[in-house]
Enzyme design. Structure first.
Site, PDB file in Angstrom:
ATOM      1  N   HIS A  78      -4.100  17.331  -3.490  1.00 22.56           N
ATOM      2  CA  HIS A  78      -3.130  16.840  -2.514  1.00 22.56           C
ATOM      3  C   HIS A  78      -1.718  17.014  -3.055  1.00 22.56           C
ATOM      4  CE1 HIS A  78      -5.708  14.011   0.200  1.00 22.56           C
ATOM      5  NE2 HIS A  78      -6.344  15.142  -0.084  1.00 22.56           N
ATOM      6  N   TYR A 128       0.056   5.909   3.896  1.00 21.58           N
ATOM      7  CA  TYR A 128       0.309   4.492   3.600  1.00 21.58           C
ATOM      8  C   TYR A 128       1.164   3.956   4.750  1.00 21.58           C
ATOM      9  CZ  TYR A 128      -1.166   5.192  -1.278  1.00 21.58           C
ATOM     10  OH  TYR A 128      -1.881   5.460  -2.420  1.00 21.58           O
ATOM     11  N   PRO A 152      -4.464  -2.027  -5.968  1.00 23.09           N
ATOM     12  CA  PRO A 152      -4.834  -0.607  -5.796  1.00 23.09           C
ATOM     13  C   PRO A 152      -3.798   0.227  -5.034  1.00 23.09           C
ATOM     14  CG  PRO A 152      -6.131  -2.008  -4.355  1.00 23.09           C
ATOM     15  CD  PRO A 152      -5.351  -2.923  -5.240  1.00 23.09           C
ATOM     16  N   LYS A 167      -3.674   3.319  -9.490  1.00 25.30           N
ATOM     17  CA  LYS A 167      -3.490   3.452 -10.935  1.00 25.30           C
ATOM     18  C   LYS A 167      -4.668   2.967 -11.775  1.00 25.30           C
ATOM     19  CE  LYS A 167       0.304   5.480 -10.597  1.00 25.30           C
ATOM     20  NZ  LYS A 167       0.186   6.949 -10.765  1.00 25.30           N
ATOM     21  N   TYR A 177       3.822   8.192  -8.853  1.00 18.52           N
ATOM     22  CA  TYR A 177       2.532   8.338  -8.174  1.00 18.52           C
ATOM     23  C   TYR A 177       1.689   9.450  -8.819  1.00 18.52           C
ATOM     24  CZ  TYR A 177      -0.817   7.993  -4.333  1.00 18.52           C
ATOM     25  OH  TYR A 177      -1.963   7.778  -3.596  1.00 18.52           O
TER      26      TYR A 177
HETATM   27  C1  PHB Z   1      -8.887   5.417  -2.123  1.00 16.27           C
HETATM   28  O1  PHB Z   1      -9.036   6.566  -1.625  1.00 16.27           O
HETATM   29  O2  PHB Z   1      -9.840   4.624  -2.325  1.00 16.27           O
HETATM   30  C2  PHB Z   1      -7.495   4.958  -2.484  1.00 16.27           C
HETATM   31  C3  PHB Z   1      -6.448   5.882  -2.424  1.00 16.27           C
HETATM   32  C4  PHB Z   1      -5.156   5.466  -2.753  1.00 16.27           C
HETATM   33  C5  PHB Z   1      -4.947   4.132  -3.105  1.00 16.27           C
HETATM   34  C6  PHB Z   1      -5.999   3.220  -3.168  1.00 16.27           C
HETATM   35  C7  PHB Z   1      -7.286   3.636  -2.845  1.00 16.27           C
HETATM   36  O3  PHB Z   1      -3.678   3.726  -3.403  1.00 16.27           O
END
Ligand code: PHB
Ligand code: APR
Length: 391
Positions: free
Chosen positions: A75, A204, A296, A300, A386
């Site tokens: 990505h 997000y 989450p 990280k 990130y």
């Molecule tokens: C996930 O795909 O489980 C995932 C991706 C990004 C995050 C948290 C969980 O910040």
């Protein structure tokens, strides 16, 4: 009673313990991994799915990246959705070419277990009553029960990789250890669904009803999350209600592209920031969630487990090769320096994207998010954190 010895005793067969054991083996260092649960449970846990390049490099070094290279989804950015608008964030442009890879932690764990077992690694599932002994001596040991036998293993070192709910952190002397933590006034309701992702990148989303995250595991399997109450009753969330709320929160930023499908998993995950200092007592070293937990939002957790393991492997290798203890003596401070930078980023992402129910603070967070989306300099700081700060 069975008595024997190994060089490094590892408690916990999650990503930290398994990666540590596999990397030590590449350096010719023997270890044993003691896991409380059975293999099916460990391989069935649905967890995070974003790998930094540093983590990928370690998995290559461990010789377990073949499926990751084949199935991992590269990505080149994420999007932030706000006020019905989707804002793409171009990682390579903002970080001089860096990106992330989406590959489920479940798959990382399966690959590591298969590698340990196929190469004769000593990996004990259903090891009960693991107990640590003589940590402040040069001959620490582990005792445990397995298949009806009581075992005692003398080690040179013990790695506590048994996660937040494990036992190893409890062996840090209370007068020498400090826990620093923050609980958040919300949790994440997560689903795993046989449904195509909303977009090729993660989204997000901040909405007045709460945060939502639109992620994936493959081109046909989605992983989505909704901000919910910490004491949310999952029984009150039918599949239809979840899909409807996800669509509402994404709104004009992509709600029409959300295609529901059968749910494979549904769970509520609490949100906390936690660090214990130091990550060492005598011959015991903590790595991964046993020493720290991040919300989450910044993806990280798994990547911090990987960087802890990287520092610990290098330190143990120096000790075994040259009896050089400098890496071991510096481990806690070195690992914590990176942990706290990831803690800050995870706390910051969580603060900007969630609704806390505190009027003034929520407006400050919203103003910061609106500023972030308007500023290339601000977006560059998000992007470089990130994709992962250097190990
Ligand atoms: C996930 O795909 O489980 C995932 C991706 C990004 C995050 C948290 C969980 O910040
Ligand atoms: N004895 C043996 N094993 C134990 C014990 C115990 N007393 N207590 C816990 N365990 C095992 C758990 O069953 C689990 O398999 O230790 C393992 C710890 O694994 P994780 O919790 O996955 O922690 P870690 O390996 O540090 O990986 C961190 O996992 O939880 C996610 O979000 C987190 O992505 C991050 C990653």
């Amino acid at each position: 009673m069975k008595r024997w010895r190994t060089q490094v005793g590892i408690v916990g067969a999650g990503p930290a313990g398994l990666l540590l054991s596999q990397l030590l083996a590449t350096r010719g260092i023997d270890s044993i991994v003691l896991e409380r649960r059975d293999r099916a449970y460990v391989e069935g846990r649905v967890r995070a799915g974003v790998l930094e390049q540093g983590t990928i490099d370690l998995l290559h070094e461990a010789g377990v990246a073949e499926r990751l290279d084949r199935e991992g989804l590269r990505h080149h950015g994420i999007s932030i959705a706000l006020h019905g608008q989707r804002h793409p964030i171009d990682f390579p442009a903002l970080t001089g070419g860096k990106s992330i890879t989406v590959y489920g932690q479940t798959e990382v764990t399966k690959d590591l277990i298969a590698a340990r077992l196929s190469r004769g690694g000593d990996l004990r599932f259903e090891a009960e009553s693991v107990t640590l002994h003589d940590l402040d001596t040069e001959r620490p040991s582990l005792s445990f029960e397995h298949e009806g036998d009581y075992h005692e293993i003398t080690c040179d070192f013990i790695a506590g990789c048994d996660g937040y709910h494990g036992v190893c952190r409890g062996y840090l002397p209370p007068d020498k250890a400090a826990a620093l933590e923050r609980d958040y006034p919300f949790a994440w309701l997560g689903i795993l669904a046989d449904a195509p992702p909303v977009d090729e990148n993660l989204i997000y989303c901040r909405h007045e009803r709460g945060f939502a995250l639109f992620s994936m595991r493959s081109r046909t399997r989605s992983r989505h999350y909704l901000q919910c109450r910490p004491d949310e009753n999952l029984q009150e969330w039918s599949d239809d209600r979840i899909w409807s709320e996800l669509r509402t929160r994404l709104g004009k930023a992509g709600g029409d592209a959300l295609q529901p499908g059968p749910l494979l998993e549904k769970s509520v995950t609490p949100m906390r920031s936690f660090v214990v200092e130091p990550l060492r007592h005598g011959r015991l070293f903590l790595a991964g969630d046993s020493g720290h937990i991040v919300p989450p939002t910044g993806a990280k957790g798994l990547n911090l487990a990987a960087s802890d393991v990287h520092y610990l492997v290098e330190a143990l290798d120096s000790w075994y090769r040259a009896k050089d203890a400098r890496g071991l003596d510096a481990y806690s401070a070195t690992a914590l320096a990176r942990v706290w930078k990831a803690q800050r980023f995870s706390w910051w992402m969580t603060s900007l994207l969630h609704v806390f129910g505190d009027g003034f603070q929520d407006r400050i967070h919203l103003a910061e998010l609106e500023y972030l989306l308007s500023s290339k300099a601000a977006l560059a700081t998000l992007a470089e954190n990130y994709v992962g700060l250097p190990f």
